[in-house]
Motif scaffolding. Structure first.
Motif, PDB file in Angstrom:
ATOM      1  N   TYR A   1      -5.756 -10.721   0.796  1.00 33.67           N
ATOM      2  CA  TYR A   1      -6.679 -11.517   1.608  1.00 33.67           C
ATOM      3  C   TYR A   1      -5.912 -12.091   2.783  1.00 33.67           C
ATOM      4  O   TYR A   1      -4.891 -12.759   2.610  1.00 33.67           O
ATOM      5  N   LEU A   2      -6.408 -11.813   3.999  1.00 28.60           N
ATOM      6  CA  LEU A   2      -5.826 -12.365   5.221  1.00 28.60           C
ATOM      7  C   LEU A   2      -6.731 -13.481   5.740  1.00 28.60           C
ATOM      8  O   LEU A   2      -7.799 -13.210   6.297  1.00 28.60           O
ATOM      9  N   PRO A   3      -6.341 -14.737   5.555  1.00 28.89           N
ATOM     10  CA  PRO A   3      -7.184 -15.849   5.989  1.00 28.89           C
ATOM     11  C   PRO A   3      -7.482 -15.840   7.486  1.00 28.89           C
ATOM     12  O   PRO A   3      -8.592 -16.193   7.892  1.00 28.89           O
ATOM     13  N   ILE A   4      -6.524 -15.424   8.290  1.00 26.92           N
ATOM     14  CA  ILE A   4      -6.732 -15.437   9.739  1.00 26.92           C
ATOM     15  C   ILE A   4      -7.865 -14.493  10.160  1.00 26.92           C
ATOM     16  O   ILE A   4      -8.548 -14.724  11.142  1.00 26.92           O
ATOM     17  N   GLU A   5      -8.073 -13.424   9.368  1.00 28.82           N
ATOM     18  CA  GLU A   5      -9.155 -12.470   9.640  1.00 28.82           C
ATOM     19  C   GLU A   5     -10.369 -12.718   8.750  1.00 28.82           C
ATOM     20  O   GLU A   5     -11.406 -12.097   8.949  1.00 28.82           O
ATOM     21  N   ASN A   6     -10.188 -13.576   7.732  1.00 22.91           N
ATOM     22  CA  ASN A   6     -11.206 -13.788   6.706  1.00 22.91           C
ATOM     23  C   ASN A   6     -11.655 -12.446   6.133  1.00 22.91           C
ATOM     24  O   ASN A   6     -12.839 -12.165   6.004  1.00 22.91           O
ATOM     25  N   ARG A   7     -10.655 -11.606   5.796  1.00 20.50           N
ATOM     26  CA  ARG A   7     -10.938 -10.245   5.350  1.00 20.50           C
ATOM     27  C   ARG A   7     -10.098  -9.894   4.121  1.00 20.50           C
ATOM     28  O   ARG A   7      -8.940 -10.286   4.021  1.00 20.50           O
ATOM     29  N   VAL A   8     -10.701  -9.116   3.202  1.00 19.61           N
ATOM     30  CA  VAL A   8     -10.020  -8.638   2.000  1.00 19.61           C
ATOM     31  C   VAL A   8      -9.755  -7.152   2.153  1.00 19.61           C
ATOM     32  O   VAL A   8     -10.622  -6.387   2.593  1.00 19.61           O
ATOM     33  N   TYR A   9      -8.549  -6.751   1.778  1.00 20.91           N
ATOM     34  CA  TYR A   9      -8.159  -5.338   1.786  1.00 20.91           C
ATOM     35  C   TYR A   9      -7.877  -4.906   0.354  1.00 20.91           C
ATOM     36  O   TYR A   9      -7.189  -5.608  -0.382  1.00 20.91           O
ATOM     37  N   THR A  10      -8.394  -3.765  -0.034  1.00 20.27           N
ATOM     38  CA  THR A  10      -8.046  -3.158  -1.318  1.00 20.27           C
ATOM     39  C   THR A  10      -6.873  -2.241  -1.047  1.00 20.27           C
ATOM     40  O   THR A  10      -7.002  -1.253  -0.320  1.00 20.27           O
ATOM     41  N   LEU A  11      -5.711  -2.567  -1.610  1.00 15.39           N
ATOM     42  CA  LEU A  11      -4.495  -1.808  -1.334  1.00 15.39           C
ATOM     43  C   LEU A  11      -4.308  -0.640  -2.282  1.00 15.39           C
ATOM     44  O   LEU A  11      -3.727   0.376  -1.919  1.00 15.39           O
ATOM     45  N   ASP A  12      -4.798  -0.790  -3.506  1.00 13.64           N
ATOM     46  CA  ASP A  12      -4.616   0.298  -4.472  1.00 13.64           C
ATOM     47  C   ASP A  12      -5.620   0.146  -5.595  1.00 13.64           C
ATOM     48  O   ASP A  12      -5.919  -0.961  -6.015  1.00 13.64           O
ATOM     49  N   ARG A  13      -6.132   1.259  -6.080  1.00 17.51           N
ATOM     50  CA  ARG A  13      -7.032   1.270  -7.228  1.00 17.51           C
ATOM     51  C   ARG A  13      -6.545   2.252  -8.292  1.00 17.51           C
ATOM     52  O   ARG A  13      -7.248   2.541  -9.237  1.00 17.51           O
ATOM     53  N   SER A  14      -5.329   2.779  -8.123  1.00 20.59           N
ATOM     54  CA  SER A  14      -4.863   3.830  -9.026  1.00 20.59           C
ATOM     55  C   SER A  14      -3.892   3.337 -10.099  1.00 20.59           C
ATOM     56  O   SER A  14      -3.637   4.049 -11.060  1.00 20.59           O
ATOM     57  N   VAL A  15      -3.344   2.140  -9.951  1.00 20.35           N
ATOM     58  CA  VAL A  15      -2.310   1.653 -10.862  1.00 20.35           C
ATOM     59  C   VAL A  15      -2.766   0.352 -11.498  1.00 20.35           C
ATOM     60  O   VAL A  15      -3.174  -0.568 -10.804  1.00 20.35           O
ATOM     61  N   GLN A  16      -2.686   0.272 -12.833  1.00 20.23           N
ATOM     62  CA  GLN A  16      -3.023  -0.976 -13.526  1.00 20.23           C
ATOM     63  C   GLN A  16      -1.799  -1.879 -13.502  1.00 20.23           C
ATOM     64  O   GLN A  16      -0.736  -1.521 -13.998  1.00 20.23           O
ATOM     65  N   ILE A  17      -1.948  -3.058 -12.916  1.00 16.10           N
ATOM     66  CA  ILE A  17      -0.839  -3.970 -12.667  1.00 16.10           C
ATOM     67  C   ILE A  17      -1.031  -5.255 -13.472  1.00 16.10           C
ATOM     68  O   ILE A  17      -2.130  -5.791 -13.529  1.00 16.10           O
ATOM     69  N   SER A  18       0.068  -5.740 -14.049  1.00 16.87           N
ATOM     70  CA  SER A  18       0.026  -7.009 -14.790  1.00 16.87           C
ATOM     71  C   SER A  18       0.627  -8.156 -14.006  1.00 16.87           C
ATOM     72  O   SER A  18       0.228  -9.297 -14.163  1.00 16.87           O
ATOM     73  N   GLY A  19       1.616  -7.866 -13.168  1.00 18.01           N
ATOM     74  CA  GLY A  19       2.283  -8.923 -12.413  1.00 18.01           C
ATOM     75  C   GLY A  19       2.847  -8.403 -11.107  1.00 18.01           C
ATOM     76  O   GLY A  19       3.163  -7.220 -10.987  1.00 18.01           O
ATOM     77  N   ILE A  20       2.930  -9.296 -10.114  1.00 21.91           N
ATOM     78  CA  ILE A  20       3.458  -8.937  -8.796  1.00 21.91           C
ATOM     79  C   ILE A  20       4.437 -10.003  -8.332  1.00 21.91           C
ATOM     80  O   ILE A  20       4.355 -11.160  -8.750  1.00 21.91           O
ATOM     81  N   ALA A  21       5.360  -9.582  -7.472  1.00 23.21           N
ATOM     82  CA  ALA A  21       6.333 -10.499  -6.872  1.00 23.21           C
ATOM     83  C   ALA A  21       6.668  -9.985  -5.484  1.00 23.21           C
ATOM     84  O   ALA A  21       6.509  -8.795  -5.194  1.00 23.21           O
ATOM     85  N   LEU A  22       7.134 -10.893  -4.632  1.00 27.48           N
ATOM     86  CA  LEU A  22       7.571 -10.486  -3.301  1.00 27.48           C
ATOM     87  C   LEU A  22       8.885  -9.723  -3.424  1.00 27.48           C
ATOM     88  O   LEU A  22       9.771 -10.127  -4.178  1.00 27.48           O
ATOM     89  N   ASN A  23       8.991  -8.623  -2.705  1.00 28.80           N
ATOM     90  CA  ASN A  23      10.220  -7.845  -2.670  1.00 28.80           C
ATOM     91  C   ASN A  23      11.101  -8.391  -1.547  1.00 28.80           C
ATOM     92  O   ASN A  23      10.622  -8.596  -0.435  1.00 28.80           O
ATOM     93  N   ARG A  24      12.345  -8.633  -1.831  1.00 24.23           N
ATOM     94  CA  ARG A  24      13.263  -9.195  -0.834  1.00 24.23           C
ATOM     95  C   ARG A  24      13.290  -8.354   0.437  1.00 24.23           C
ATOM     96  O   ARG A  24      13.389  -8.879   1.538  1.00 24.23           O
ATOM     97  N   GLY A  25      13.188  -7.030   0.312  1.00 23.28           N
ATOM     98  CA  GLY A  25      13.224  -6.134   1.467  1.00 23.28           C
ATOM     99  C   GLY A  25      11.872  -5.971   2.153  1.00 23.28           C
ATOM    100  O   GLY A  25      11.731  -5.157   3.055  1.00 23.28           O
TER     101      GLY A  25
END
Length: 107
Positions: free
Chosen positions: A41-65
């Protein structure tokens, strides 16, 4: 203290969870636990993007790179800043089902 709470996205998630604020991109990421999905979700655009629907994910974190690191039933993944998914580790016997990032930015 006066706090305002509201709906920012109605994506019909079965179990939307693991919200993660990205201070670099100024956006909110989350997953749909029961139905494969990674959302942004990008608040500045007030828009939601679906990035992926193929992988079941339990947790996410920011990647240093840049981008995200995600873990779930099928392994460990990296999404780069262009939101392309790359598998790091496939599922194997004994691998934890839930991914968690530590306070030291390690998964």
């Amino acid at each position: 203290m006066n706090v305002r709470v509201g709906l920012v996205a109605d994506e019909q998630n079965l179990c939307g969870e693991a919200p993660l604020w990205d201070h670099r991109e100024h956006c909110l990421f989350w997953v749909d636990q029961d139905n494969p999905g990674l959302f942004k979700y990008l608040p500045i655009e007030n828009r939601v993007y679906t990035l992926d629907r193929s992988v079941q994910i339990s947790g996410i974190a920011l990647n240093r790179g840049g981008g995200l690191v995600a873990g779930g039933r099928n392994g460990l993944f990296i999404w780069d800043e262009g939101h392309t998914c790359r598998t790091i580790i496939d599922t194997h016997e004994g691998m934890p089902q839930n991914g968690r990032a530590s306070c030291r930015e390690r998964v």
